[in-house]
Structure formats: C-alpha cells, structure tokens
Design an enzyme around this catalytic site. Structure first.
Site, PDB file in Angstrom:
ATOM      1  N   GLY B  70       0.811  -1.221   0.000  1.00 29.09           N
ATOM      2  CA  GLY B  70       0.000   0.000   0.000  1.00 29.09           C
ATOM      3  C   GLY B  70       0.840   1.265   0.000  1.00 29.09           C
ATOM      4  CB  SER B 200      -1.783  -3.521   1.298  1.00 21.75           C
ATOM      5  OG  SER B 200      -0.719  -4.189   1.915  1.00 21.75           O
ATOM      6  CB  CYS B 326       2.211   5.728  26.366  1.00 25.55           C
ATOM      7  SG  CYS B 326       2.667   6.983  27.546  1.00 25.55           S
TER       8      CYS B 326
END
Lengths: 202, 384
Positions: B70, B200, B326
């Site tokens: 992709g 993809s 995070c």
C-alpha cells in the site's frame, strides 16, 4: 491461533513485575498523608499523585496513584520502594535515572514517561514542609545551573513555566536572558522548557 | 494460554488456502519476464493472480500494477501528481483528508516542504469526509484529491463514489487508499469511478510485502520505481511471484466470502460492543455508528491509559492496538482521533479491536470477560 513461545517483552522483567504488581498503591481513601503532590495531566497522557507520611525526618509511608502507561506505573512503583525509609534529603535527590537503573533500563523513547514519579515525590515533600511550616532546605540544593553565563537553574525555569510566567521560549529569554552570551545552553533550555510544559500541562 | 488476535486492521494471518497456493508455486522459479518455458509458467500464474485481484475490485478495464504494498502504491500516485505539476500542469493543488494513513500524510508533507501546495480536507466528529466539505474546498486549481476508502483506526467508511463525482466535476483526479476496505466492504472501481486505487495483500489474508495499484484507462501515470520493463514500464523490479500468487488466491477467497465474512464480523463486533458497554461503565465508541467497517470497534475508556490496557490484555493473550501516545513513543496521541475532534484524554485511552475472518464467538466472550477487571483495576489506581 497457535500458541508460540513468547518473544521478548518490550520492557525488562523488573518493569514487568512492577507493572503487573505495583507496590504501595494509594487505593485506600482513608490514607492520611502528611504531605501530597500531584504533577502531569490526563490530557498529556500521564498524571501522578504521591502522598507521604514522615517520621523522624524519614519517609515512613508513601502511596501513589497514576494515570499512565506501563513505564509510568513501573517507575513510580520502583520509586515508592526506593523512597520508603529514606531521609527527606535523600528522597528529594532521587532522580529518574536512578529509578530507571533499578528497573534495568527503559527503552529510550519511554524515558520521558518515568520523570513524573520523582517530581511528584518532591512536590509531596515540599507540601509536607509547607504544612509543618518548616524551612525547605532541599529545594535550592537540587537546582542545577543550566545557563552558566546568566546563572539560571533548572528550578528557575521550572518555576517560570509552572507559574505560567514564561509561556513561550521567547518570554523565557526576555525574563532570564538565557543563552544571550555564549549560547551553548540554548538546546538544553529548550529541552527543559518543553519537558516542564508537558509536566505542568501549560 | 488462549490467544485472541484482534488486530486484523494492522495485519491479517495468511489464509490456509493462500499458504497452500503459495507452496504450490515453489517450482515456479523462472523469472516471469523471461521468454523460456520456466519464465512463461511463472508469468501465466502471475497473470491469473492479476485477473483475480482485478475482478475483486471490479476493474474490467484499466491497469493493475503489482507493487510492494500500500505504501508504494500511495507514493506512486503522489509521485505522478508531483511530476505533472513539474511538467507545468495548470492545476497545482493536492487535497487529502486529515485522517489519511501516514503513507499519504507523510508523503504530502514531504511535498509540502518542497513547496508544493497541499490542503487538508477536515472530517466530521465521526471521522468522515463529508461530500459538502470537499465541495467547499475544491476548485479548478486542484489536480488530485486523495481520500481513503475506510479509516484504519476508527473504521469509518467514506462515500468514495460521491467524493469522486465532486472531484471529477471540478476536473480533478481521484485517488483512494482502499487498503483497509478490501475484504471488509465491497470495493468497486467501476461504480466509484476512481482514477487510482491502492491495495495491500496482507490486509486481506494474503502475504506481506505485496500490493497493487489500479490505474484507470487514460489517466496520467509517471513511473515511480524505474529500472526495468516490467508492467509495461510502469513499475520496475523482478516479479515477486510467490507473493503475487498468494495475493491472487486471497482475492479469490474475498470474492467468495465477502458477504458472509462481513455479516459475521459485524455480529461479533456488536456482541463485543454490547458486552463492553454492559460490563464497563463510562465508555465512548469512536467512529461512525453505521458507516463503519464491520469488524472494527474503536472505544475509549476514560481514566484508563491505552498502553496499560494493551499490555494487560497482552498478558491475557489478547492482541489489540491503541491510539495512546505512549504506545508510539511520541507525546501526541492518535492524530486520526484528534482530527475527529476527540478529547485528548479519550484518545489516550482508546483501544482498537479489529475482528477478522478467524475470530470466533468464544474469542469475543473471552475478551469481554478479561477486559472489565483490567479497566476496573487501572481506574482504581488512577489519579481520579
């Protein structure tokens, strides 16, 4: 799906232990600390509250709460184990580096998640001394000179950011004149400025 | 330990049929570009795969070139736009939505830093590009519009047919990154009328490292990967025969199972959503309630941070992803969720469950059972 042998975890086994079984959690509403401090913000993705009781100038109990990731939880849990029993002076001088060393290290990009625990602890000690109406001899002792030409400490920068007196780097320069002589501190000041802005959510 | 894989938007496992088809090609070692028998054998198998992938997206005419995935397909489209502008095109603006995949966002940011004119199409609170928003931004200076068919994080599905009509009315070219849509909802280049479409292999149970770009007949294209005559000179590089054949087989199964798979995934998704809402207080579902990929559930848990949730689930054998900063190492949470106007704290506490073809009812029961004590525990130690 087939079960395969577990690949290595992102963090060390010590981090994993503290993340899975955090020590000294503040889950009991009846806990009455002698001093408490809170730093960070939910919006920033990490916030920490630390409460302490003090006996004979030593940390007798320490309890904490956090909104944060695995690194933040593990480093605060480790910090709590290290700080209990320390004198206030020792506790005040705990650094994120020594905490992460005890954890066996953190991935480079996670280090910033571990800087709140010790700050919250210092805030709790400040608060304790304030409540006791005692002088705070530690505050100045941990200050590091960042701009040698103008004698500006990290603490001065922290205060200016925290109190919203310097909201931009330009304002900080106008107030302190940092970096206006030899200029070698500029990068360090900018790093600290960004870090404190993050910690105090300003 | 029981394992439950609910990260099918990140990548999917190989379908057993695909594995079989790929192993059956191990003797097709000839270079598919060679004239000898070994080469022709590989070439024939490869062309069958091309037909299968073309049929899957209803591309009866036009070109379908094989790429490395992709990201390359997206890059090739923007390289074409850049080349057309360099060649003196009267149209010199590119419009992309704010919620595109990094393969698009970072590519246009690089173009922007070189001085090309890039403008962003904002999304609504569900993360959808509304046709009227595009209508407002488009004019005769726009060369290319690029909007993804469905978003990888929220699962929100865009109205590509309508957006394409608007782009074409203004004389612009239309590209859609359909990487997340293939195998989940019908993708039809003929009825959508798009000029370019990226896909993809590994998002629909095919192998990783292979993808395709559809180019409509008659639209401009400039060769991005140069160095050989493959794909009529449109894309150089020795054919990745084994993977292309695997992707062809994956496409064949998609055509066979699309309706059945998406019905099942939607039922499981709704079971998971209801199960979570019944067992966990204060949750917030992100993305569009109806215009949504069937297997995607993006949900925020206030007072619980995403990376912690992800890792506690991982200890129970459950794989998910999060929009928390995070988990990425940056300080900012998911730009896609923020673009949809989500509160920063909710973005930090967001978890994406992506159900796939091989997810079972028991898997969902297991996740519902494990999740609620984890959220409860994290909230107990939270600062509020």
């Amino acid at each position: 799906m087939s079960t395969q042998n577990s690949p290595a975890w992102v963090y060390t086994d010590t981090v994993k232990d503290h993340f899975m079984n955090p020590k000294n959690l503040w889950t009991d509403d009846s806990y009455q600390p002698d001093g408490e401090g809170m730093v960070g913000s939910m919006a920033c993705g990490d916030q920490m509250r630390v409460g302490i009781t003090v006996k004979d100038d030593r940390i007798e109990t320490l309890k904490w709460q956090t909104y944060g990731c695995a690194s933040a939880i593990a480093s605060t849990s480790m910090m709590s184990e290290m700080a209990i029993g320390m004198t206030l002076k020792e506790a005040y001088n705990l650094t994120p580096e020594s905490i992460t060393d005890h954890l066996g290290g953190l991935p480079q990009h996670k280090f910033h998640c571990s800087v709140l625990g010790d700050k919250a602890l210092r805030a709790a000690i400040d608060n304790y001394l304030e409540r006791q109406d005692k002088p705070n001899p530690y505050k100045a002792s941990v200050a590091k000179i960042i701009c040698e030409c103008k004698g500006i400490t990290d603490q001065r920068i922290e205060e200016l950011v925290k109190n919203k007196e310097a909201t931009t780097l330009d304002e900080l320069r106008d107030i302190t004149q940092f970096g206006t002589v030899c200029g070698k501190c500029r990068f360090k000041v900018q790093q600290l400025f960004d870090e404190y802005k993050h910690i105090y959510n300003v | 330990m029981k394992t439950v894989y609910l990260d099918n938007n990140a990548t999917t496992p190989l379908a057993p049929e695909v594995i079989e088809a790929m192993f059956a090609t191990t003797d097709l070692y000839g270079n598919a570009s060679s004239m000898h028998t070994a080469g022709r054998a590989a070439s024939e198998a490869l062309e069958r795969a091309r037909i299968a992938v073309s049929e899957m997206i209803n591309a009866s005419s036009g070109s379908l070139i094989f790429t490395s995935g992709g990201s390359e397909s997206d890059n090739a489209v923007f390289y074409t736009a850049k080349s057309l502008i360099d060649e003196g095109s009267q149209r010199n603006r590119i419009l992309v939505s704010t919620v595109e995949h990094p393969a698009v966002i970072e590519t246009v940011e690089a173009l922007s830093s070189q001085g090309y004119r890039i403008d962003y199409i904002p999304v609504d609170a569900y993360g959808e590009v509304l046709p009227e928003t595009l209508e407002r931004l488009i004019d005769e200076t726009v060369l290319l519009v690029s909007v993804m068919s469905a978003n990888n994080e929220t699962g929100t599905v865009m109205n590509i047919g309508e957006l394409t009509r608007i782009a074409h009315r203004a004389g612009a070219l239309m590209h859609t990154d359909a990487v997340q849509a293939i195998g989940k909802i019908p993708v039809d280049v003929h009825s959508w009328d798009v000029d370019y479409l990226s896909l993809s292999g590994h998002k629909f149970y095919g192998p990783k490292g292979v993808g395709a770009l559809y180019i409509k007949n008659g639209v401009p294209f400039r060769t991005f990967v140069k160095g050989g005559h493959q794909e009529d000179g449109l894309r150089a590089g020795t054919y990745n025969t084994m993977s292309i054949i695997g992707m062809g087989e994956a496409a064949r199964i998609v055509m066979e199972r699309l309706d059945e798979d998406s019905d099942r995934e939607w039922k499981l998704r709704e079971k998971l959503r209801k199960g979570i809402e019944e067992t966990i207080p204060q949750t917030h579902v992100n993305g569009h309630p109806e215009h949504c990929l069937p297997g995607t559930l993006n949900i925020s848990f206030p007072q619980a941070e995403g990376e912690s949730i992800l890792l506690y689930l991982d200890f129970e054998g459950i794989s998910v992803s999060t929009g928390s900063a995070c988990a990425t190492g940056s300080l900012e949470p998911s730009p896609v969720l923020l673009a949809a106007g989500l509160d920063v704290e909710l973005a930090h506490g967001s978890i994406r469950f992506s159900i796939g073809r091989y997810t079972s009812e028991e898997d969902i029961d297991y996740v519902i059972e494990k999740l609620s004590p984890i959220i409860k525990r994290i909230r107990e130690i939270s600062t509020r």
